[in-house]
Design a protein around this motif. Structure first.
Motif, PDB file in Angstrom:
ATOM      1  N   ILE A  31       2.956   5.764   0.521  1.00  0.00           N
ATOM      2  CA  ILE A  31       1.590   6.107   0.904  1.00  0.00           C
ATOM      3  C   ILE A  31       1.308   5.500   2.278  1.00  0.00           C
ATOM      4  O   ILE A  31       1.585   4.312   2.497  1.00  0.00           O
ATOM      5  N   ASN A  73       4.161   1.188 -10.259  1.00  0.00           N
ATOM      6  CA  ASN A  73       3.098   0.916  -9.294  1.00  0.00           C
ATOM      7  C   ASN A  73       3.504  -0.167  -8.300  1.00  0.00           C
ATOM      8  O   ASN A  73       4.426  -0.941  -8.540  1.00  0.00           O
ATOM      9  N   ALA A  83      -5.830   5.280   2.288  1.00  0.00           N
ATOM     10  CA  ALA A  83      -4.753   6.217   1.987  1.00  0.00           C
ATOM     11  C   ALA A  83      -5.039   7.556   2.646  1.00  0.00           C
ATOM     12  O   ALA A  83      -6.147   8.087   2.533  1.00  0.00           O
ATOM     13  N   ALA A 101      -3.036  12.376   0.378  1.00  0.00           N
ATOM     14  CA  ALA A 101      -3.284  11.253  -0.529  1.00  0.00           C
ATOM     15  C   ALA A 101      -4.709  10.752  -0.326  1.00  0.00           C
ATOM     16  O   ALA A 101      -5.243  10.808   0.781  1.00  0.00           O
ATOM     17  N   VAL A 112      -4.537   7.634  -5.491  1.00  0.00           N
ATOM     18  CA  VAL A 112      -4.225   6.219  -5.624  1.00  0.00           C
ATOM     19  C   VAL A 112      -5.507   5.428  -5.864  1.00  0.00           C
ATOM     20  O   VAL A 112      -6.601   5.876  -5.544  1.00  0.00           O
ATOM     21  N   GLU A 115      -8.513   3.516  -3.108  1.00  0.00           N
ATOM     22  CA  GLU A 115      -8.261   4.373  -1.950  1.00  0.00           C
ATOM     23  C   GLU A 115      -8.139   3.535  -0.686  1.00  0.00           C
ATOM     24  O   GLU A 115      -7.321   3.816   0.186  1.00  0.00           O
ATOM     25  N   VAL A 123      -1.556  -1.704  -5.951  1.00  0.00           N
ATOM     26  CA  VAL A 123      -1.988  -0.322  -5.724  1.00  0.00           C
ATOM     27  C   VAL A 123      -1.428   0.509  -6.874  1.00  0.00           C
ATOM     28  O   VAL A 123      -0.256   0.400  -7.204  1.00  0.00           O
ATOM     29  N   ASN A 124      -2.283   1.325  -7.472  1.00  0.00           N
ATOM     30  CA  ASN A 124      -1.867   2.168  -8.593  1.00  0.00           C
ATOM     31  C   ASN A 124      -1.815   3.625  -8.173  1.00  0.00           C
ATOM     32  O   ASN A 124      -2.714   4.109  -7.487  1.00  0.00           O
ATOM     33  N   LEU A 125      -0.775   4.294  -8.588  1.00  0.00           N
ATOM     34  CA  LEU A 125      -0.677   5.736  -8.443  1.00  0.00           C
ATOM     35  C   LEU A 125      -1.334   6.325  -9.678  1.00  0.00           C
ATOM     36  O   LEU A 125      -0.839   6.162 -10.791  1.00  0.00           O
ATOM     37  N   THR A 126      -2.478   6.966  -9.490  1.00  0.00           N
ATOM     38  CA  THR A 126      -3.238   7.497 -10.612  1.00  0.00           C
ATOM     39  C   THR A 126      -2.681   8.841 -11.063  1.00  0.00           C
ATOM     40  O   THR A 126      -2.535   9.099 -12.249  1.00  0.00           O
TER      41      THR A 126
END
Length: 134
Positions: A31, A73, A83, A101, A112, A115, A123-126
């Motif tokens: 990202i 993550n 992002a 993104a 993410v 943001e 940081v989480n990838l949703t």
């Protein structure tokens, strides 16, 4: 642009196969801040915010829609910022595709949280979805 669903399925499956190919261990999604570059292969000057290790199969395809699954993550963001876009690399580290993104509600292909990333924070990838134009 619109294409036949069967062609969209074929294209989506080709993208998944390309992401899952290569000599390394797993594909990754990076990202970055800023705007998506006009083409793949150019030097990236935007700030890297997070790297997500994807599962070896990357995700699933249904009716020309790729849905990512099974990622790891980012525990500690290397830098901070908003992002803007994502770069996906296959197992050999070769660029496959760039995607938009952003945060929840942004309409981006990759979501993410947060943001606005803070350096050294998780940081989480949703979610991640690629829709072929069917």
């Amino acid at each position: 642009m619109k294409i036949r669903v069967s062609l969209g399925q074929t294209l989506a499956q080709a993208v998944l196969a390309d992401l899952a190919s290569g000599a390394g261990t797993d594909p990754v999604m990076e990202i970055y801040t800023g705007n998506m570059p006009a083409s793949l292969g150019n030097t990236i000057t935007d700030t890297l915010l997070a790297t997500f290790v994807l599962s070896s199969t990357v995700g699933t395809e249904s009716n020309g829609v790729i849905t990512f699954s099974g990622w790891t993550n980012e525990d500690s963001a290397p830098d901070g910022g908003d992002a803007g876009w994502a770069r996906l690399l296959n197992k050999s580290g070769e660029e496959v595709i760039y995607l938009s993104a952003g945060g929840s509600g942004s309409g981006a292909a990759v979501i993410v949280s947060p943001e606005t990333v803070v350096a050294n924070e998780p940081v989480n990838l949703t979610s991640g979805v690629i829709r072929m134009p069917v």
